[in-house]
Write an enzyme that holds these catalytic residues in place. Structure first.
Site: not given
Length: 316
Positions: A131, A133, A135
């Protein structure tokens, strides 16, 4: 994607933004034409994909939760994601790919966004997932957003870097991009690199290079950790909270689970498959990290008492 309460509390107590120094000239790189060349990728076939413009979100993504709160508007040009006390919402790309350059414009939740998390990332499936990311952690009105980044390989993360932005991300759309190729991973904001994670597998650092991923975006309740370590909760009287997405672009190697060869990328040095941080980009990266980085796991010996990650040691 969440951290331990102890770690989040530590990260979220960092609020002082350093005095901003003069910004160097920032030039957004031109998109190069993508040709095709041959590479070998384990037991799969990847087909070369030229620049894909998501002219219609209805054709490129699936809304996977909170369907009544995620709306595709303007003839497929825009998606709005909403969050209320009942549920958030999110979507994922129909296509999955092994390596790519992904961009999307976002306008984040305006006003008192404390406790909300707007996520934009690529991820594989399974217990040993990969993953990459972005955010965006909301905050009280007038306080800055925190951009939280992480790289997870084979189910292991703990590679967080956090930043402030040099603009208000709630007033207008801004472009957030992820470059993922066999050489490096780079996070960009409006064409400016803010973070690089290099492939250092020769130093026993795991790197995402074997699992296909999809693009995801969601808006959800993270008030148990997102703002000041969970001290500040969501003010539900301000709901629904809404984030906006548009201009989703992908240059990628589309995954097809058959065969043993792969073709994708480009013959020219400008291809995303060979792209990395050049001298000018490195200057901009250092400017961002010098002025806007508020947390780096590679500098957190207190958290990692048994020793910093291998990639941190290798870079020092």
């Amino acid at each position: 994607m969440s951290l331990s309460v102890l770690t989040i509390s530590f990260l979220s107590n960092i609020f002082l933004i350093q005095k901003i120094k003069t910004q160097p000239t920032i030039k957004v790189p031109k998109k190069g034409h993508m040709d095709c060349s041959q590479i070998l990728i384990f037991v799969s076939i990847l087909s070369c994909s030229s620049l894909v413009l998501a002219g219609d979100f209805r054709q490129d993504v699936d809304i996977i939760w909170g369907s009544d709160k995620a709306k595709i508007l303007e003839n497929g040009q825009v998606i709005t994601l909403s969050l209320d006390k009942v549920s958030g919402s999110g979507f994922q790309s129909k296509a999955q790919f092994l390596f790519g350059k992904i961009s999307m414009e976002l306008k984040l939740v305006h006003g008192n966004s404390a406790g909300t998390v707007t996520s934009y990332y690529i991820a594989s499936k399974g217990t040993m997932w990969d993953e990459i990311d972005f955010e965006f952690l909301g905050n009280l009105s007038g306080d800055p957003y925190t951009v939280h980044t992480n790289v997870i390989t084979q189910g292991k993360g703990d590679r967080e870097q956090q930043f402030r932005l040099w603009f208000d991300p709630t007033i207008d759309f801004h472009t957030y991009s992820i470059l993922w190729n066999p050489k490096t991973i780079v996070f960009y904001v409006d064409g400016t690199p803010i973070r690089e994670f290099k492939n250092m597998k020769t130093m026993n650092v795991t790197y995402p290079e074997k699992q296909a991923m999809r693009v995801h975006s969601s808006l959800w309740n993270g008030d148990d950790w997102a703002t000041r370590g969970g001290i500040v909760k969501i003010d539900w009287s301000k709901a629904p909270f809404t984030a906006y997405c548009r201009n989703y672009e992908v240059q990628d190697c589309v995954w097809s689970a058959r065969g043993s060869n792969a073709s994708c990328g480009g013959d020219g040095s400008s291809s995303w498959l060979k792209e990395g941080i050049d001298e000018n980009s490195l200057k901009r990266l250092k400017w961002v990290q010098r002025n806007f980085m508020i947390y780096d796991y590679c500098n957190d010996a207190k958290r990692f008492r048994l020793g910093l990650a291998s990639e941190c040691v290798a870079m020092n």
